[in-house]
Scaffold this motif. Structure first.
Motif, short mmCIF file in Angstrom:
data_model
loop_
_atom_site.label_atom_id
_atom_site.label_comp_id
_atom_site.label_asym_id
_atom_site.label_seq_id
_atom_site.Cartn_x
_atom_site.Cartn_y
_atom_site.Cartn_z
N ASN A 317 0.83 -1.21 0.00
CA ASN A 317 0.00 0.00 0.00
C ASN A 317 0.86 1.25 0.00
O ASN A 317 0.61 2.19 -0.75
N LYS A 320 2.21 1.42 -3.56
CA LYS A 320 1.31 1.54 -4.72
C LYS A 320 0.30 2.68 -4.60
O LYS A 320 -0.17 3.19 -5.61
N GLN A 321 -0.04 3.11 -3.37
CA GLN A 321 -1.02 4.17 -3.23
C GLN A 321 -0.43 5.53 -3.56
O GLN A 321 -1.11 6.54 -3.53
N ASP A 347 5.18 5.94 5.48
CA ASP A 347 5.59 6.47 4.17
C ASP A 347 5.36 7.97 4.12
O ASP A 347 4.64 8.52 4.96
N GLY A 351 -0.85 10.18 1.41
CA GLY A 351 -1.55 10.17 2.70
C GLY A 351 -3.05 9.90 2.57
O GLY A 351 -3.58 9.67 1.48
N ILE A 352 -3.72 9.94 3.70
CA ILE A 352 -5.16 9.64 3.76
C ILE A 352 -5.86 10.82 4.43
O ILE A 352 -5.51 11.17 5.56
N TYR A 365 -13.59 -0.39 1.18
CA TYR A 365 -13.45 1.06 1.22
C TYR A 365 -12.14 1.48 0.55
O TYR A 365 -11.07 0.98 0.87
N ARG A 366 -12.26 2.39 -0.39
CA ARG A 366 -11.06 2.92 -1.05
C ARG A 366 -11.18 4.44 -1.09
O ARG A 366 -12.25 4.98 -1.35
N VAL A 367 -10.08 5.10 -0.86
CA VAL A 367 -10.10 6.57 -0.88
C VAL A 367 -10.01 7.00 -2.33
O VAL A 367 -9.05 6.67 -3.01
N HIS A 371 -6.32 9.88 -5.01
CA HIS A 371 -5.62 8.60 -5.19
C HIS A 371 -5.76 8.02 -6.59
O HIS A 371 -5.06 7.11 -6.94
N GLN A 373 -8.08 5.99 -8.02
CA GLN A 373 -8.16 4.54 -7.79
C GLN A 373 -8.26 3.71 -9.06
O GLN A 373 -7.91 2.54 -9.05
N GLY A 378 -6.25 -2.92 -6.79
CA GLY A 378 -6.61 -3.20 -5.40
C GLY A 378 -8.07 -3.60 -5.30
O GLY A 378 -8.85 -3.37 -6.22
N THR A 379 -8.42 -4.21 -4.17
CA THR A 379 -9.80 -4.67 -3.99
C THR A 379 -10.52 -3.88 -2.89
O THR A 379 -11.71 -3.99 -2.74
N GLY A 380 -9.77 -3.12 -2.13
CA GLY A 380 -10.37 -2.42 -0.98
C GLY A 380 -10.54 -3.37 0.20
O GLY A 380 -11.19 -3.04 1.19
N GLY A 382 -7.68 -5.18 1.41
CA GLY A 382 -6.35 -5.41 2.00
C GLY A 382 -6.28 -5.03 3.48
O GLY A 382 -5.83 -5.82 4.32
N LEU A 383 -6.77 -3.83 3.83
CA LEU A 383 -6.66 -3.38 5.22
C LEU A 383 -7.65 -4.12 6.13
O LEU A 383 -7.39 -4.28 7.32
P1 ADP Z 1 -6.70 -1.58 -1.63
O1 ADP Z 1 -6.94 -2.94 -2.14
O2 ADP Z 1 -7.42 -0.53 -2.38
O3 ADP Z 1 -5.25 -1.30 -1.43
P2 ADP Z 1 -6.85 -1.45 1.20
O4 ADP Z 1 -7.92 -1.98 2.09
O5 ADP Z 1 -5.50 -2.03 1.35
O6 ADP Z 1 -7.42 -1.57 -0.23
O7 ADP Z 1 -6.76 0.10 1.46
C1 ADP Z 1 -7.92 0.87 1.51
C2 ADP Z 1 -7.66 2.27 1.01
O8 ADP Z 1 -6.86 2.97 1.98
C3 ADP Z 1 -6.86 2.32 -0.23
O9 ADP Z 1 -7.69 2.19 -1.35
C4 ADP Z 1 -6.20 3.67 -0.16
O10 ADP Z 1 -7.10 4.63 -0.66
C5 ADP Z 1 -6.00 3.89 1.32
N1 ADP Z 1 -4.61 3.62 1.76
C6 ADP Z 1 -4.14 2.52 2.36
N2 ADP Z 1 -2.84 2.63 2.67
C7 ADP Z 1 -2.45 3.84 2.22
C8 ADP Z 1 -1.20 4.58 2.24
N3 ADP Z 1 -0.09 4.08 2.76
N4 ADP Z 1 -1.22 5.83 1.69
C9 ADP Z 1 -2.32 6.36 1.19
N5 ADP Z 1 -3.53 5.73 1.15
C10 ADP Z 1 -3.58 4.50 1.65
#
Ligand code: ADP
Length: 432
Positions: A317, A320-321, A347, A351-352, A365-367, A371, A373, A378-380, A382-383
């Motif tokens: 993340n 790639k973000q 990193d 940022g978020i 959830y994806r920002v 970003h 997107q 990504g699938t949203g 991961g976190l």
């Molecule tokens: P994804 O599969 O989109 O990576 P995640 O669940 O891993 O889904 O992350 C959710 C969202 O959080 C991401 O789509 C991104 O918008 C935001 N995000 C996560 N990590 C970072 C980061 N290090 N910097 C900026 N945005 C982030």
């Protein structure tokens, strides 16, 4: 002269006895009125008794008592309104004093607990279904803090969420505790049904998807045509979502045997992931710094498979973000004085935004803003996987972000069993 004195004295005596009689009548009227239930109206007392000074006193007393009566009636009215409202609430609500004797219970409490008779003035232990409710209240009274416990009743497979806390002295109703009990049996059953559905659906989708993927791969090699490429790309994405959903389902299953814990070197785990992500690092001209405790102070106890997932998702993340090249990423492991470990992935990328921070651990959830997107794979999910995997290791995860400056995901997990809290001076840590 003597006659005159005798007549004057007799006059005074008659006047005094008349005053005495009036005084007695007034006092009788007053005491009689005060004893009456309901309290009499001032008009019902004979006018004659309200004329002189005693009469005026009587008036004042009657007015004051009448006012107090009115206030009492209105307070009782308010209490009844509160009772009506509290009886409409689904949660069982109780108030107990410091000896756990019930002072109030609403209708839901009377329905949920052992009998529907009035609970007031009865010890909580006598009416509540389970001793654990009393223990939760006890803890709240002893510690002065709010307590929560989930209690499963074996008798009728009911699950109760019990909350208790001390009564705030500002309410001036004495010491004691409030108790809120919610029956969450149905909620848990529905949640379980949802989890089962996701797990089953993902499982059923897996096989046909891999067959379609296989055929598309073959067609792609033969045809090199655009539409097949697009179909392959989307099939890969659906497959990734299905795999991620399966992993979340597993992590949500609360299955004790889910984890295969072992002692492993978290440094090896991080180095392996960074090697795996080297092509992405090279492509983005990004740098990664790994800050670890010494070899003997970084033994983790957990499921290595899930730790690979956790760290891969966080480090990937961070890279790639952030579409901008030249991102600096730091992965830091610190052994705390209390024997726990803190793992940070930091990193200095995009940022978020603060408004998105509370949402990012939610599924899908994806920002979007900043970003782009559509370009980021990504699938949203991961976190969501990271959070559940950390929690399965009895850990917690938090995030702070100052967009463009620093985004930090911080994990705190218990160290290996019997980990003696060792203090590791900063200088002893070395970069791997
Ligand atoms: P994804 O599969 O989109 O990576 P995640 O669940 O891993 O889904 O992350 C959710 C969202 O959080 C991401 O789509 C991104 O918008 C935001 N995000 C996560 N990590 C970072 C980061 N290090 N910097 C900026 N945005 C982030």
């Amino acid at each position: 002269m003597e006659y005159f004195i005798i007549i004057t004295l007799a006059g005074i005596a008659i006047w005094l006895s008349w005053r005495l009689v009036t005084l007695r009548k007034g006092i009788e009227a007053l005491t009689g009125a005060l004893k009456k239930e309901p309290f009499p109206d001032r008009d019902t007392i004979p006018d004659s008794t309200l004329q002189d000074r005693l009469g005026r006193l009587t008036k004042v007393v009657l007015d004051t008592v009448a006012e107090a009566e009115l206030q009492r009636a209105s307070e009782a009215g308010y209490r009844r309104i509160h009772d009506v409202l509290l009886d409409q609430i689904e949660e069982a609500l109780l108030l107990v004093d410091e000896n756990q004797v019930v002072r109030f219970s609403n209708r839901a409490a009377r329905k949920l607990l052992s009998d529907s008779n009035s609970h007031v003035d009865r010890p909580l232990i006598e009416i509540c279904l389970d001793h654990r409710i009393v223990e939760t209240v006890d803890l709240a009274l002893q510690t002065g803090g709010e307590m929560q416990d989930q209690i499963e009743l074996s008798k009728n497979s009911q699950t109760l969420l019990v909350g208790a806390g001390p009564i705030d002295p500002a309410y001036k109703i004495g010491t004691g505790a409030w108790i809120v009990i919610r029956d969450i049996t149905l909620q848990l059953q529905t949640e379980q049904m949802r989890k089962d559905f996701v797990a089953n659906a993902s499982h059923e989708l897996r096989t046909p998807l891999s067959i379609i993927s296989g055929y598309l791969e073959m067609m792609d090699e033969e045809a090199e045509s655009g539409p097949v490429k697009v179909m392959r790309k989307h099939t890969e994405r659906v497959s990734r979502i299905v795999e991620d959903m399966l992993m979340i389902s597993k992590l949500e299953s609360n299955d004790e045997s889910l984890l295969s814990p072992e002692i492993f070197d978290i440094g090896d785990c991080i180095v392996g992931i960074v090697e795996h992500l080297q092509p992405l690092l090279d492509k983005n001209h990004s740098k990664i710094k790994i800050d670890l405790p010494g070899k003997n102070e970084r033994s983790f106890f957990g499921d290595r498979f899930y730790w690979d997932q956790i760290l891969f998702n966080l480090i990937e993340n961070a890279l790639k973000q952030n579409p901008r090249s030249g991102i600096n990423v730091t992965v830091r492991v610190v052994e705390e004085k209390n024997g726990r470990f803190t793992v940070e992935v930091i990193d200095n990328g995009v940022g978020i935004p603060a408004s998105d921070l509370p949402e990012i651990f939610k599924r899908f959830y994806r920002v979007d803003k900043a970003h782009n997107q559509s370009k980021i794979k990504g699938t949203g999910l991961g976190l969501s996987i990271v959070k559940r995997a950390v929690e399965a290791h009895r850990g917690t995860i938090s995030v702070t972000s100052f967009p463009g400056k620093e985004t930090c995901f911080r994990i705190s997990v218990p160290g290996p069993p019997g980990n003696v809290a060792k203090q590791t001076p900063q200088s002893e840590r070395k970069n791997a």
